[in-house]
Design a protein around this motif. Structure first.
Motif, PDB file in Angstrom:
ATOM      1  N   CYS A  39      80.119  28.289  45.239  1.00  9.89           N
ATOM      2  CA  CYS A  39      81.322  29.005  44.836  1.00  9.89           C
ATOM      3  C   CYS A  39      81.080  29.615  43.327  1.00  9.89           C
ATOM      4  O   CYS A  39      81.607  30.744  43.210  1.00  9.89           O
ATOM      5  N   ARG A  40      80.354  28.791  42.383  1.00 13.94           N
ATOM      6  CA  ARG A  40      80.178  29.651  41.271  1.00 13.94           C
ATOM      7  C   ARG A  40      79.323  30.719  41.261  1.00 13.94           C
ATOM      8  O   ARG A  40      79.210  31.628  40.599  1.00 13.94           O
ATOM      9  N   LEU A  41      78.080  30.629  42.221  1.00 14.74           N
ATOM     10  CA  LEU A  41      77.284  31.730  42.248  1.00 14.74           C
ATOM     11  C   LEU A  41      78.171  32.997  42.820  1.00 14.74           C
ATOM     12  O   LEU A  41      77.849  34.208  42.465  1.00 14.74           O
ATOM     13  N   GLU A  42      78.973  32.870  43.717  1.00 16.23           N
ATOM     14  CA  GLU A  42      79.695  33.933  44.487  1.00 16.23           C
ATOM     15  C   GLU A  42      80.689  34.637  43.311  1.00 16.23           C
ATOM     16  O   GLU A  42      80.950  35.708  43.265  1.00 16.23           O
ATOM     17  N   LYS A  43      81.492  33.699  42.450  1.00 17.11           N
ATOM     18  CA  LYS A  43      82.159  34.176  41.467  1.00 17.11           C
ATOM     19  C   LYS A  43      81.392  34.910  40.413  1.00 17.11           C
ATOM     20  O   LYS A  43      81.934  36.147  40.068  1.00 17.11           O
ATOM     21  N   THR A  44      80.146  34.561  40.010  1.00 18.61           N
ATOM     22  CA  THR A  44      79.460  35.347  39.125  1.00 18.61           C
ATOM     23  C   THR A  44      78.873  36.505  39.626  1.00 18.61           C
ATOM     24  O   THR A  44      79.118  37.794  39.187  1.00 18.61           O
ATOM     25  N   PHE A  45      78.781  36.519  41.092  1.00 17.18           N
ATOM     26  CA  PHE A  45      78.141  37.922  41.997  1.00 17.18           C
ATOM     27  C   PHE A  45      79.116  38.716  42.016  1.00 17.18           C
ATOM     28  O   PHE A  45      79.012  39.987  41.758  1.00 17.18           O
ATOM     29  N   ARG A  50      81.677  39.422  39.643  1.00 23.06           N
ATOM     30  CA  ARG A  50      81.733  40.126  38.322  1.00 23.06           C
ATOM     31  C   ARG A  50      80.452  40.912  38.090  1.00 23.06           C
ATOM     32  O   ARG A  50      80.632  41.992  37.530  1.00 23.06           O
ATOM     33  N   GLN A  51      79.433  40.586  38.366  1.00 26.65           N
ATOM     34  CA  GLN A  51      78.033  41.376  38.147  1.00 26.65           C
ATOM     35  C   GLN A  51      76.964  41.013  39.229  1.00 26.65           C
ATOM     36  O   GLN A  51      76.778  39.927  39.782  1.00 26.65           O
ATOM     37  N   LYS A  52      76.635  42.187  39.627  1.00 29.12           N
ATOM     38  CA  LYS A  52      75.471  41.933  40.870  1.00 29.12           C
ATOM     39  C   LYS A  52      74.103  41.849  40.328  1.00 29.12           C
ATOM     40  O   LYS A  52      73.146  41.266  40.954  1.00 29.12           O
ATOM     41  N   TYR A  53      73.725  41.874  39.131  1.00 27.81           N
ATOM     42  CA  TYR A  53      72.569  41.711  38.356  1.00 27.81           C
ATOM     43  C   TYR A  53      72.705  40.909  37.225  1.00 27.81           C
ATOM     44  O   TYR A  53      73.440  41.075  36.554  1.00 27.81           O
ATOM     45  N   LEU A  54      71.887  39.884  37.183  1.00 27.33           N
ATOM     46  CA  LEU A  54      71.810  39.158  36.065  1.00 27.33           C
ATOM     47  C   LEU A  54      70.664  39.305  35.166  1.00 27.33           C
ATOM     48  O   LEU A  54      69.375  39.297  35.571  1.00 27.33           O
ATOM     49  N   GLY A  55      70.883  39.459  33.868  1.00 23.01           N
ATOM     50  CA  GLY A  55      69.621  39.239  32.851  1.00 23.01           C
ATOM     51  C   GLY A  55      69.091  37.991  32.738  1.00 23.01           C
ATOM     52  O   GLY A  55      69.673  36.909  32.949  1.00 23.01           O
ATOM     53  N   ALA A  56      67.763  37.927  31.992  1.00 24.60           N
ATOM     54  CA  ALA A  56      67.144  36.688  31.864  1.00 24.60           C
ATOM     55  C   ALA A  56      68.044  35.489  31.206  1.00 24.60           C
ATOM     56  O   ALA A  56      67.863  34.572  31.624  1.00 24.60           O
ATOM     57  N   SER A  57      68.901  35.961  29.881  1.00 24.79           N
ATOM     58  CA  SER A  57      69.397  34.758  29.334  1.00 24.79           C
ATOM     59  C   SER A  57      70.561  34.445  30.248  1.00 24.79           C
ATOM     60  O   SER A  57      70.975  33.367  30.380  1.00 24.79           O
ATOM     61  N   GLU A  58      71.372  35.186  31.119  1.00 28.46           N
ATOM     62  CA  GLU A  58      72.496  34.807  31.987  1.00 28.46           C
ATOM     63  C   GLU A  58      72.134  34.131  33.084  1.00 28.46           C
ATOM     64  O   GLU A  58      72.592  32.970  33.215  1.00 28.46           O
ATOM     65  N   ARG A  59      70.753  34.356  33.450  1.00 30.05           N
ATOM     66  CA  ARG A  59      70.387  33.553  34.630  1.00 30.05           C
ATOM     67  C   ARG A  59      69.793  32.273  34.149  1.00 30.05           C
ATOM     68  O   ARG A  59      70.085  31.307  34.723  1.00 30.05           O
ATOM     69  N   ARG A  60      69.426  32.193  33.120  1.00 29.20           N
ATOM     70  CA  ARG A  60      68.846  30.869  32.243  1.00 29.20           C
ATOM     71  C   ARG A  60      70.126  29.921  32.037  1.00 29.20           C
ATOM     72  O   ARG A  60      70.091  28.644  32.585  1.00 29.20           O
ATOM     73  N   ILE A  90      68.102  30.784  41.314  1.00 28.97           N
ATOM     74  CA  ILE A  90      69.023  31.933  41.014  1.00 28.97           C
ATOM     75  C   ILE A  90      68.655  33.142  41.308  1.00 28.97           C
ATOM     76  O   ILE A  90      69.552  34.166  41.990  1.00 28.97           O
ATOM     77  N   LYS A  91      67.549  33.676  40.896  1.00 28.62           N
ATOM     78  CA  LYS A  91      67.032  34.894  41.160  1.00 28.62           C
ATOM     79  C   LYS A  91      67.110  35.237  42.504  1.00 28.62           C
ATOM     80  O   LYS A  91      67.532  36.415  43.204  1.00 28.62           O
ATOM     81  N   THR A  92      66.451  34.424  43.220  1.00 30.15           N
ATOM     82  CA  THR A  92      66.439  34.684  44.748  1.00 30.15           C
ATOM     83  C   THR A  92      67.940  34.734  45.631  1.00 30.15           C
ATOM     84  O   THR A  92      67.947  35.538  46.285  1.00 30.15           O
ATOM     85  N   TRP A  93      68.552  33.664  44.889  1.00 32.38           N
ATOM     86  CA  TRP A  93      69.954  33.813  45.557  1.00 32.38           C
ATOM     87  C   TRP A  93      70.512  35.205  45.253  1.00 32.38           C
ATOM     88  O   TRP A  93      71.425  35.736  46.345  1.00 32.38           O
ATOM     89  N   PHE A  94      70.651  35.796  44.192  1.00 29.04           N
ATOM     90  CA  PHE A  94      71.086  37.005  43.900  1.00 29.04           C
ATOM     91  C   PHE A  94      70.652  38.092  44.739  1.00 29.04           C
ATOM     92  O   PHE A  94      71.257  38.993  45.319  1.00 29.04           O
ATOM     93  N   GLN A  95      69.290  38.222  44.729  1.00 29.26           N
ATOM     94  CA  GLN A  95      68.384  39.012  45.581  1.00 29.26           C
ATOM     95  C   GLN A  95      68.872  38.932  47.108  1.00 29.26           C
ATOM     96  O   GLN A  95      69.266  40.290  47.635  1.00 29.26           O
ATOM     97  N   ASN A  96      69.007  37.718  47.750  1.00 32.92           N
ATOM     98  CA  ASN A  96      69.550  37.464  49.182  1.00 32.92           C
ATOM     99  C   ASN A  96      71.217  37.952  49.305  1.00 32.92           C
ATOM    100  O   ASN A  96      71.376  38.586  50.296  1.00 32.92           O
ATOM    101  N   ARG A  97      71.863  37.478  48.072  1.00 28.79           N
ATOM    102  CA  ARG A  97      73.315  38.169  48.071  1.00 28.79           C
ATOM    103  C   ARG A  97      73.477  39.693  48.047  1.00 28.79           C
ATOM    104  O   ARG A  97      74.333  40.286  48.641  1.00 28.79           O
TER     105      ARG A  97
END
Length: 87
Positions: free
Chosen positions: A41-47, A49-59, A72-79
């Motif tokens: 749910c949190r990953l989808e909400k973040t996605f 708002r933004q399709k790509y995350l920077g290193a600090s946001e990902r951390r 997190i990186k892999t989940w966003f790539q797959n999404r």
């Protein structure tokens, strides 16, 4: 568990099983990550708002969800690929 990669190792049951799974001899497959519904749910909400995350946001997101940055990186790539297929 291999904390550097964020994956847990899974025994393949021998060289033959590893070869059948497409791996090289003596290599173990990585277990699939089972995300909780709260994490998804949190990953989808973040996605949304933004399709790509920077290193600090990902951390920050990884720390908040108790996942590795690689997960997190892999989940966003797959999404993103899922979204691309839907379009």
């Amino acid at each position: 568990a291999d904390e550097s990669s964020g994956y847990e190792s899974e025994s393949t049951g021998g060289d033959r099983a590893a070869a059948a799974a497409g791996g090289t001899r003596g290599r173990q497959r990585r277990a699939r990550t089972a995300f909780t519904s709260e994490q998804v749910c949190r990953l989808e909400k973040t996605f949304q708002r933004q399709k790509y995350l920077g290193a600090s946001e990902r951390r920050k997101l990884a720390a908040a969800l108790q996942l590795s940055e690689i997960q997190i990186k892999t989940w966003f790539q797959n999404r993103r690929m899922k979204l691309k297929r839907q379009i």
